[in-house]
Design a protein around this motif. Structure first.
Motif, PDB file in Angstrom:
ATOM      1  N   ILE A  59       7.785  26.009  -2.161  1.00  0.00           N
ATOM      2  CA  ILE A  59       8.569  24.849  -1.725  1.00  0.00           C
ATOM      3  C   ILE A  59       8.052  24.360  -0.376  1.00  0.00           C
ATOM      4  CG2 ILE A  59      10.844  24.102  -0.911  1.00  0.00           C
ATOM      5  CD1 ILE A  59      12.071  25.759  -3.194  1.00  0.00           C
ATOM      6  N   GLY A  60       7.715  25.275   0.511  1.00  0.00           N
ATOM      7  CA  GLY A  60       7.139  24.880   1.795  1.00  0.00           C
ATOM      8  C   GLY A  60       5.835  24.124   1.622  1.00  0.00           C
ATOM      9  N   ALA A  61       5.005  24.573   0.696  1.00  0.00           N
ATOM     10  CA  ALA A  61       3.737  23.880   0.425  1.00  0.00           C
ATOM     11  C   ALA A  61       4.009  22.492  -0.151  1.00  0.00           C
ATOM     12  CB  ALA A  61       2.883  24.703  -0.544  1.00  0.00           C
ATOM     13  N   MET A  62       5.011  22.384  -1.025  1.00  0.00           N
ATOM     14  CA  MET A  62       5.364  21.074  -1.587  1.00  0.00           C
ATOM     15  C   MET A  62       5.845  20.122  -0.494  1.00  0.00           C
ATOM     16  SD  MET A  62       7.079  22.204  -5.226  1.00  0.00           S
ATOM     17  CE  MET A  62       8.217  20.892  -5.125  1.00  0.00           C
ATOM     18  N   LYS A  63       6.632  20.630   0.443  1.00  0.00           N
ATOM     19  CA  LYS A  63       7.109  19.800   1.550  1.00  0.00           C
ATOM     20  C   LYS A  63       5.940  19.311   2.408  1.00  0.00           C
ATOM     21  CE  LYS A  63      11.780  21.658   1.912  1.00  0.00           C
ATOM     22  NZ  LYS A  63      12.742  22.388   2.760  1.00  0.00           N
ATOM     23  N   ALA A  64       4.984  20.191   2.672  1.00  0.00           N
ATOM     24  CA  ALA A  64       3.817  19.811   3.473  1.00  0.00           C
ATOM     25  C   ALA A  64       2.995  18.742   2.763  1.00  0.00           C
ATOM     26  CB  ALA A  64       2.955  21.037   3.774  1.00  0.00           C
ATOM     27  N   VAL A  65       2.743  18.943   1.467  1.00  0.00           N
ATOM     28  CA  VAL A  65       1.963  17.990   0.685  1.00  0.00           C
ATOM     29  C   VAL A  65       2.709  16.666   0.572  1.00  0.00           C
ATOM     30  CG1 VAL A  65       1.058  17.495  -1.620  1.00  0.00           C
ATOM     31  CG2 VAL A  65       0.651  19.729  -0.573  1.00  0.00           C
ATOM     32  N   GLY A  67       4.826  15.388   2.596  1.00  0.00           N
ATOM     33  CA  GLY A  67       4.761  14.708   3.896  1.00  0.00           C
ATOM     34  C   GLY A  67       3.450  13.971   4.085  1.00  0.00           C
ATOM     35  N   LYS A  68       2.361  14.612   3.717  1.00  0.00           N
ATOM     36  CA  LYS A  68       1.040  13.979   3.852  1.00  0.00           C
ATOM     37  C   LYS A  68       0.878  12.808   2.893  1.00  0.00           C
ATOM     38  CE  LYS A  68      -1.444  17.913   5.680  1.00  0.00           C
ATOM     39  NZ  LYS A  68      -2.513  18.884   5.524  1.00  0.00           N
ATOM     40  N   GLN A  69       1.515  12.913   1.712  1.00  0.00           N
ATOM     41  CA  GLN A  69       1.400  11.851   0.712  1.00  0.00           C
ATOM     42  C   GLN A  69       2.520  10.822   0.833  1.00  0.00           C
ATOM     43  OE1 GLN A  69       1.120  13.822  -3.137  1.00  0.00           O
ATOM     44  NE2 GLN A  69      -0.863  14.723  -2.634  1.00  0.00           N
ATOM     45  N   LYS A  70       3.366  11.000   1.842  1.00  0.00           N
ATOM     46  CA  LYS A  70       4.494  10.094   2.089  1.00  0.00           C
ATOM     47  C   LYS A  70       5.416   9.982   0.866  1.00  0.00           C
ATOM     48  CE  LYS A  70       2.293   7.633   5.840  1.00  0.00           C
ATOM     49  NZ  LYS A  70       2.101   8.811   6.595  1.00  0.00           N
ATOM     50  N   ASP A 116      -1.128  19.794  -6.343  1.00  0.00           N
ATOM     51  CA  ASP A 116      -1.645  19.769  -4.976  1.00  0.00           C
ATOM     52  C   ASP A 116      -1.031  20.883  -4.123  1.00  0.00           C
ATOM     53  OD1 ASP A 116      -3.111  17.570  -5.804  1.00  0.00           O
ATOM     54  OD2 ASP A 116      -1.896  16.103  -4.703  1.00  0.00           O
ATOM     55  N   ALA A 117       0.262  21.142  -4.313  1.00  0.00           N
ATOM     56  CA  ALA A 117       0.911  22.220  -3.562  1.00  0.00           C
ATOM     57  C   ALA A 117       0.318  23.572  -3.946  1.00  0.00           C
ATOM     58  CB  ALA A 117       2.417  22.197  -3.813  1.00  0.00           C
ATOM     59  N   ASP A 118      -0.042  23.737  -5.206  1.00  0.00           N
ATOM     60  CA  ASP A 118      -0.649  24.978  -5.673  1.00  0.00           C
ATOM     61  C   ASP A 118      -1.985  25.234  -4.975  1.00  0.00           C
ATOM     62  OD1 ASP A 118      -0.760  27.293  -7.437  1.00  0.00           O
ATOM     63  OD2 ASP A 118      -2.248  26.189  -8.601  1.00  0.00           O
ATOM     64  N   GLN A 119      -2.646  24.186  -4.549  1.00  0.00           N
ATOM     65  CA  GLN A 119      -3.936  24.338  -3.875  1.00  0.00           C
ATOM     66  C   GLN A 119      -3.786  24.782  -2.420  1.00  0.00           C
ATOM     67  OE1 GLN A 119      -6.733  24.123  -5.856  1.00  0.00           O
ATOM     68  NE2 GLN A 119      -5.052  23.956  -7.314  1.00  0.00           N
ATOM     69  N   VAL A 120      -2.612  24.531  -1.805  1.00  0.00           N
ATOM     70  CA  VAL A 120      -2.429  24.879  -0.391  1.00  0.00           C
ATOM     71  C   VAL A 120      -1.470  26.050  -0.167  1.00  0.00           C
ATOM     72  CG1 VAL A 120      -2.976  22.539   0.378  1.00  0.00           C
ATOM     73  CG2 VAL A 120      -0.599  23.163   0.025  1.00  0.00           C
ATOM     74  N   CYS A 121      -0.678  26.424  -1.167  1.00  0.00           N
ATOM     75  CA  CYS A 121       0.291  27.506  -1.009  1.00  0.00           C
ATOM     76  C   CYS A 121      -0.429  28.843  -0.778  1.00  0.00           C
ATOM     77  CB  CYS A 121       1.170  27.597  -2.262  1.00  0.00           C
ATOM     78  SG  CYS A 121       2.297  29.013  -2.244  1.00  0.00           S
ATOM     79  N   PRO A 122      -0.090  29.566   0.294  1.00  0.00           N
ATOM     80  CA  PRO A 122      -0.735  30.856   0.554  1.00  0.00           C
ATOM     81  C   PRO A 122      -0.584  31.866  -0.582  1.00  0.00           C
ATOM     82  CG  PRO A 122       0.421  30.118   2.508  1.00  0.00           C
ATOM     83  CD  PRO A 122       0.806  29.174   1.402  1.00  0.00           C
ATOM     84  N   TYR A 123       0.570  31.917  -1.224  1.00  0.00           N
ATOM     85  CA  TYR A 123       0.756  32.845  -2.343  1.00  0.00           C
ATOM     86  C   TYR A 123      -0.137  32.450  -3.509  1.00  0.00           C
ATOM     87  CZ  TYR A 123       4.830  35.432  -0.555  1.00  0.00           C
ATOM     88  OH  TYR A 123       5.664  36.246   0.153  1.00  0.00           O
TER      89      TYR A 123
END
Length: 139
Positions: A59-65, A67-70, A116-123
């Protein structure tokens, strides 16, 4: 293997007794009894902790992505995580399924966001190629 460019945070936990023991973080925010899956013990188990950690991190990764994608995330955003434990040749392994709930979001937009979130999520990055993982998007 990718090395960290910079350490942003380090978690510290002290565990005794393994699956039938206890674990506590150095700041006292987590203090849990542990018990093996399928037993009558009163504690949680590592697979439950992994499911909670992975889903929260995703969920944190989704929030970050987003935000970047507005993109605006829906209020009902949630993840149902399932983590399986079972034998693999000569050892034990896990598998994970994340059902990402994005109510009211366009399906194509939601699927791209999850990808996209799957690409940045640390887990996701730590487990990519190491375990069976399924991501399901529900809108």
């Amino acid at each position: 293997m990718a090395s960290l460019e910079k350490v942003l945070y380090t978690a510290h936990a002290h565990t005794t007794g393994g699956r039938d023991g206890a674990s506590r973080t150095d700041d006292g925010r987590l203090d849990v009894n542990l018990s093996s899956p399928g037993t009558s013990g009163q504690g949680t188990n590592p697979e439950q902790l992994f499911a909670a950690g992975y889903s929260a991190c995703f969920i944190g990764a989704m929030k970050a992505v987003a935000g970047k994608q507005k993109l605006a995330l829906p209020d009902g955003l949630s993840i149902d995580a399932e983590v399986d434990l079972g034998p693999i040749p000569n050892a034990y392994g896990i598998a994970a399924r994340l059902t990402v709930n994005l109510p009211g979001m366009d399906k194509a937009v939601a699927e791209k966001l999850v990808h996209d979130a799957d690409q940045v999520c640390p887990y996701s990055n730590a487990t990519r190629g190491n375990i069976d993982k399924t991501l399901t998007v529900v809108v």
